[in-house]
Enzyme design. Sequence first.
Site, PDB file in Angstrom:
ATOM      1  N   CYS A 153       0.821  -1.223   0.000  1.00  0.00           N
ATOM      2  CA  CYS A 153       0.000   0.000   0.000  1.00  0.00           C
ATOM      3  C   CYS A 153       0.849   1.266   0.000  1.00  0.00           C
ATOM      4  O   CYS A 153       0.573   2.218  -0.736  1.00  0.00           O
ATOM      5  CB  CYS A 153      -0.896   0.026   1.231  1.00  0.00           C
ATOM      6  SG  CYS A 153      -2.124  -1.268   1.298  1.00  0.00           S
ATOM      7  N   VAL A 157       0.361   4.255  -2.636  1.00  0.00           N
ATOM      8  CA  VAL A 157      -0.275   5.511  -2.241  1.00  0.00           C
ATOM      9  C   VAL A 157       0.567   6.710  -2.669  1.00  0.00           C
ATOM     10  O   VAL A 157       0.044   7.725  -3.130  1.00  0.00           O
ATOM     11  CB  VAL A 157      -0.528   5.541  -0.720  1.00  0.00           C
ATOM     12  CG1 VAL A 157      -0.902   6.942  -0.254  1.00  0.00           C
ATOM     13  CG2 VAL A 157      -1.629   4.556  -0.349  1.00  0.00           C
TER      14      VAL A 157
END
Length: 523
Positions: A153, A157
């Site tokens: 992640c 991101v």
Amino acid sequence: MTQKVEDIKTGYALFKQPEYQELFAGKHATFEEAVEEAKVKEVFDWTTTKEYQEINFNRKHVTIDPAKACQPLGAVLCALGFEKTLPYVHGSQGCVAYFRTYFNRHFKEPVACVSDSMTEDAAVFGGQKNMFAGLQNAYALYKPEMIAVSTTCMAEVIGDDLNAFIGNAKKEGYLPETVPTPFAHTPSFVGSHVTGWDNMFEGILRYFTLNEMEGKVVGSNGKINLVPGFETYLGNYRVIQRMLKEMDVDYSFLCDPSEVLDTPADGEYRMYAGGTSIAEVKDAPNAIATLMLQPDQLTKSTKFVKDVWNQDVPALNIPMGLEWTDDFVMKVSELTGKPIPASITKERGRLVDMMTDSHTWLHGVTISIYGDPDYLMGMCKLLTEFGCEIKHVLCHNGSKRWRKKLEAQLAETPYGANAQVFVGNDLWHFRSLMFTDKPDLMIGNSYGKFIERDTKAKGPEFEVPLVRIGFPIFDRHHLHRSATMGYEGAMYVLTTVVNEVLAKLDRETSDLGKTDFAFDLVR
């Protein structure tokens, strides 16, 4: 304490000792500030009602016990299936520790996977420096012949560009230009572990064949390709390959982690064992066709094979159960011109014999099941062939299109006509269903244990036993070496389910002088 070198106790036996029981009681009385047991029971009972189920199914902003894992976990499994390949995750160290322990606990094997340990500064300034050092160290320490890169992640991101970072690492000398480094962006906040497997596999195919199609001719090597998808039953790799060998079919199994995840204990550690070679991947576009063993989860890879390799991808279902294994075997025979040997016909006959033998006990047994899309399609097909009735099917990572497909399949048989199919729901939803619309059995991974315990806590008549088939299986040993595909896999599932039905009957008829009126062992 009673834990002594000369008298080692397991955790369960240890915690039953008086001093631990006193510690638990003191902790409860002094620190927990628990509410009264009557209140706990009141709330528990309420969570088993239809009223609570309606509230539960209207829940939108929180997931409780997801019936899926995240993309990079699938990418790691895919990378492990290639020869002398090191899975490399661009992201935080904690994520990779989770992936490794998940596989460690399921396969009971060490799992090689590295991280470049992105932290707060990388989240602000980007993770290129981490990748430079990580690739350099990984190559120096572990000497892989290929490094397969995926992301977590954090990297997704902030928008880290794997293609640029890997290219810069090679340009600046942190990694030799000659080391193959396929990659895939695998954000954990979308998709699931099966999506991550598909993304990583497509990334490997793209790396070795996208710009190397000159001179490739479909059918020129006389082989067929097989793609397993996210598959954690090692027996499935072996069953499918055994069947192909018995048919005398020349094939390439594109991604096979069965050796590295099942190495022998002979004093030698094998970080890299078995796996599909780079040469096989490069040669794969020359095959007659590519068979996707789990087609619903392999959408990206299927598109690549069709569009770039210009190769046929036959429309097959996962080869589970009698009919769909028949379809698989006949399609292989049709593509290769190889006859189906007597050994496979005999194996099929044994399965039919087993189904006949057990039909008395399985007919009408109601089952609720959860898991991944292709697996659920196959299990529903297989169970209805056995005469079991499907009550609920829950697929957290299934699509609306997949649901319609499964509903149409279930509607074809009276054993599935009344089934309810849920997509995007979690195991807390599944728990509600087990209380309000009780089946005889549920089938799923180890996390269903807590649902089984909750149903039993309400009373013996509410208990729904768990049959452990799926991923992950943490609380039983060696089930991952079994198979669920092919005729052999169907035999394993049949044996497992019918014996659970018989064990359940034994438990329900074991009260002396009350329920023990079946004299099944008298003669």
